[in-house]
Design an enzyme around this catalytic site. Structure first.
Site, PDB file in Angstrom:
ATOM      1  CD  GLU A 289      -3.270  -0.571   2.076  1.00 31.26           C
ATOM      2  OE1 GLU A 289      -3.040   0.145   3.065  1.00 31.26           O
ATOM      3  OE2 GLU A 289      -4.361  -1.139   1.910  1.00 31.26           O
ATOM      4  CG  HIS A 310       8.424 -29.259  -0.662  1.00 29.26           C
ATOM      5  ND1 HIS A 310       9.012 -30.472  -0.962  1.00 29.26           N
ATOM      6  CD2 HIS A 310       9.163 -28.721   0.338  1.00 29.26           C
ATOM      7  CE1 HIS A 310      10.047 -30.663  -0.155  1.00 29.26           C
ATOM      8  NE2 HIS A 310      10.161 -29.606   0.642  1.00 29.26           N
ATOM      9  CE  LYS A 424     -12.376   0.778   1.083  1.00 27.29           C
ATOM     10  NZ  LYS A 424     -11.861   1.794   1.987  1.00 27.29           N
TER      11      LYS A 424
HETATM   12  O1  PA5 Z   1      -3.501   1.103   5.861  1.00 33.38           O
HETATM   13  C1  PA5 Z   1      -4.637   1.502   5.744  1.00 33.38           C
HETATM   14  O2  PA5 Z   1      -4.938   2.706   5.941  1.00 33.38           O
HETATM   15  C2  PA5 Z   1      -5.781   0.579   5.382  1.00 33.38           C
HETATM   16  O3  PA5 Z   1      -5.345  -0.707   5.163  1.00 33.38           O
HETATM   17  C3  PA5 Z   1      -6.804   0.557   6.501  1.00 33.38           C
HETATM   18  O4  PA5 Z   1      -6.193   0.182   7.679  1.00 33.38           O
HETATM   19  C4  PA5 Z   1      -7.963  -0.389   6.187  1.00 33.38           C
HETATM   20  O5  PA5 Z   1      -8.546  -0.070   4.968  1.00 33.38           O
HETATM   21  C5  PA5 Z   1      -9.017  -0.316   7.285  1.00 33.38           C
HETATM   22  O6  PA5 Z   1      -9.473   0.979   7.426  1.00 33.38           O
HETATM   23  P1  PA5 Z   1     -10.265   1.462   8.695  1.00 33.38           P
HETATM   24  O7  PA5 Z   1      -9.417   1.326   9.885  1.00 33.38           O
HETATM   25  O8  PA5 Z   1     -10.626   2.876   8.403  1.00 33.38           O
HETATM   26  O9  PA5 Z   1     -11.503   0.591   8.813  1.00 33.38           O
END
Ligand code: PA5
Length: 434
Positions: A289, A310, A424
């Site tokens: 990310e 494996h 989303k």
């Molecule tokens: O790193 C990030 O910001 C995302 O992976 C969020 O943690 C994830 O989408 C969950 O979001 P939230 O804590 O708002 O539910």
């Protein structure tokens, strides 16, 4: 106290030292801009100083809440996804006995997770398990609006209220969310749940050292003070005062970017201990990310060896030469076990009799590294002395710092994740959300 060690020897056939040290000035600048908060995404840098700045009051509040849950619950359900899930899961799995769920006399609640998927079977089966136990729920969402945890929490809240009554359910639910925004904040305030705040300046995947990770980890019975202490020592080790050559995060960021520039597009984080499987998942999210944007970034993959030798071993040895490996190695396991002698020796394993399983594992590790390097896969080797809270704390901060530096080398914002919104939007449209 020993430190995490990073060994680049087996990358040097692929990138020379000059290429790695060529990043020195740039990385020093990037570390300064992280500290001075002048780089990309500078409103999300709370994690950078978190280990040293977390207060005794906050630690105590987390420990007290964890003790309350421990007193009443056989099971602790943590609800969250992505950064609101993987840190806690990674640390709890790394530190737990492999078969702790089967123990009769447990000292701490068993940790289960929800809200990290939308599987009807998973949630149904979780609710059926919870029918027979006393449990607590920690619901975590920074935005407070994420679909997966919201759906899971709706089911769990109802189950909890039906099982224990509305009043008792309130004492069993803890919410970790934004201080003022989001549906979860609104619900927690209305229902009167105990809450912890996720700091504004700490993004999800960098939040394991906030209550997001610390509370579930403390409920599972682990020492969050040692975890923070490891991270704090690593924070010092990665600071601007430390020369580039001695700063492990700087070195790791430099070598992985040097390899990337030679055409290595995939980094595989390899472990030889199943307990580290979810640590790799946490790392994959952190790097995926943070770096994967604007058509750039190493693809972070994971492998659990020797199991995956494996399955994935063939590709790694002989497939496209776009890979390098980072081995996360543990110097000394927690337990000692030797291979027994067998008088019949029908399996022809007596040559190993009397030797430790870990010796065999380490020779598998070394043999694999040598084979993969010969096959064109460079190897970065990271070693911690043992798997405990302190060294997991070191690893967390080390990887976070190196990730931020790497993002700056790529000239991306390592603290946003705009691409996550695309699925989303489609999902909401398909579901008819207004
Ligand atoms: O790193 C990030 O910001 C995302 O992976 C969020 O943690 C994830 O989408 C969950 O979001 P939230 O804590 O708002 O539910």
């Amino acid at each position: 106290m020993e430190n995490l060690q990073i060994n680049l020897e087996r990358t040097l056939n692929f990138v020379d030292q000059a290429a790695i040290f060529g990043f020195k000035d740039e990385i020093i600048r990037h570390i300064q801009s992280l500290d001075n908060m002048t780089g990309n995404g500078n409103d999300f840098l709370g994690w950078n100083t978190l280990p040293a700045s977390i207060s005794e009051t906050e630690i105590q509040e987390i420990e007290e809440s964890a003790n309350l849950v421990k007193r009443i619950a056989d099971i602790s359900v943590t609800v969250g996804i992505g950064g609101s899930y993987l840190g806690a899961k990674a640390v709890i799995e790394a530190l737990s006995d492999s078969f702790y769920c089967l123990y009769d006399s447990r000292k701490n609640p068993v940790s289960l997770f929800a809200g990290q998927n939308l599987s009807e079977d998973y949630l149904y089966e979780l609710l059926r398990i919870l029918d027979s136990y006393s449990y607590g729920i920690t619901v975590i969402s920074k935005s407070g609006t994420t679909t997966e945890p919201a759906v899971a929490f709706r089911l769990l809240k109802q189950h909890c209220e039906n099982n224990f009554g509305k009043e008792d359910a309130k004492n069993r639910i803890i919410a970790i969310t934004d201080k003022s925004k989001g549906a979860l904040r609104g619900m927690a305030d209305k229902e009167g749940y105990k809450t912890f705040i996720i700091p504004d300046d700490v993004g999800g995947r960098y939040s394991v050292l906030t209550p997001v990770g610390l509370l579930p980890i403390a409920i599972a019975g682990f020492d969050i003070r040692k975890l923070i202490s490891g991270a704090k020592d690593m924070q010092k080790q990665c600071s601007t005062d430390v020369p580039f050559e001695e700063n492990p995060a700087a070195i790791y960021a430099a070598v992985r970017n040097a390899l990337y520039r030679t055409g290595k597009k995939v980094e595989i984080l390899v472990n030889y201990h199943p307990k580290l499987h979810y640590f790799t998942e946490w790392w994959k999210q952190l790097y995926g990310e943070s770096e994967g944007k604007q058509g750039k970034g190493l693809f972070p993959a994971g492998a659990d060896f020797t199991s995956d030798l494996h399955s994935m071993g063939q590709y790694i040895q002989e497939g496209q030469r776009i890979l390098f490996e980072t081995v996360l190695s543990i110097k000394e396991p927690l337990h000692k076990l030797t291979i027994p002698k067998d008088n019949d020796d029908l399996d022809k394993m007596n040559y190993l009799a009397g030797r430790r399983i870990d010796e065999v594992n380490k020779m598998a590790e070394l043999g694999t590294i040598m084979a993969h390097v010969d096959g064109g896969v460079p190897n970065i080797h990271i070693e911690i002395p043992k798997l405990d809270e302190y060294y997991i704390g070191q690893l967390i901060y080390f990887f976070e710092k190196a990730c931020a530096i790497s993002g700056y080398i790529l000239d991306v914002n390592p603290f946003d994740q705009p691409g996550v919104e695309a699925y989303k939007k489609n999902m909401f449209r398909l579901l008819g959300k207004h």
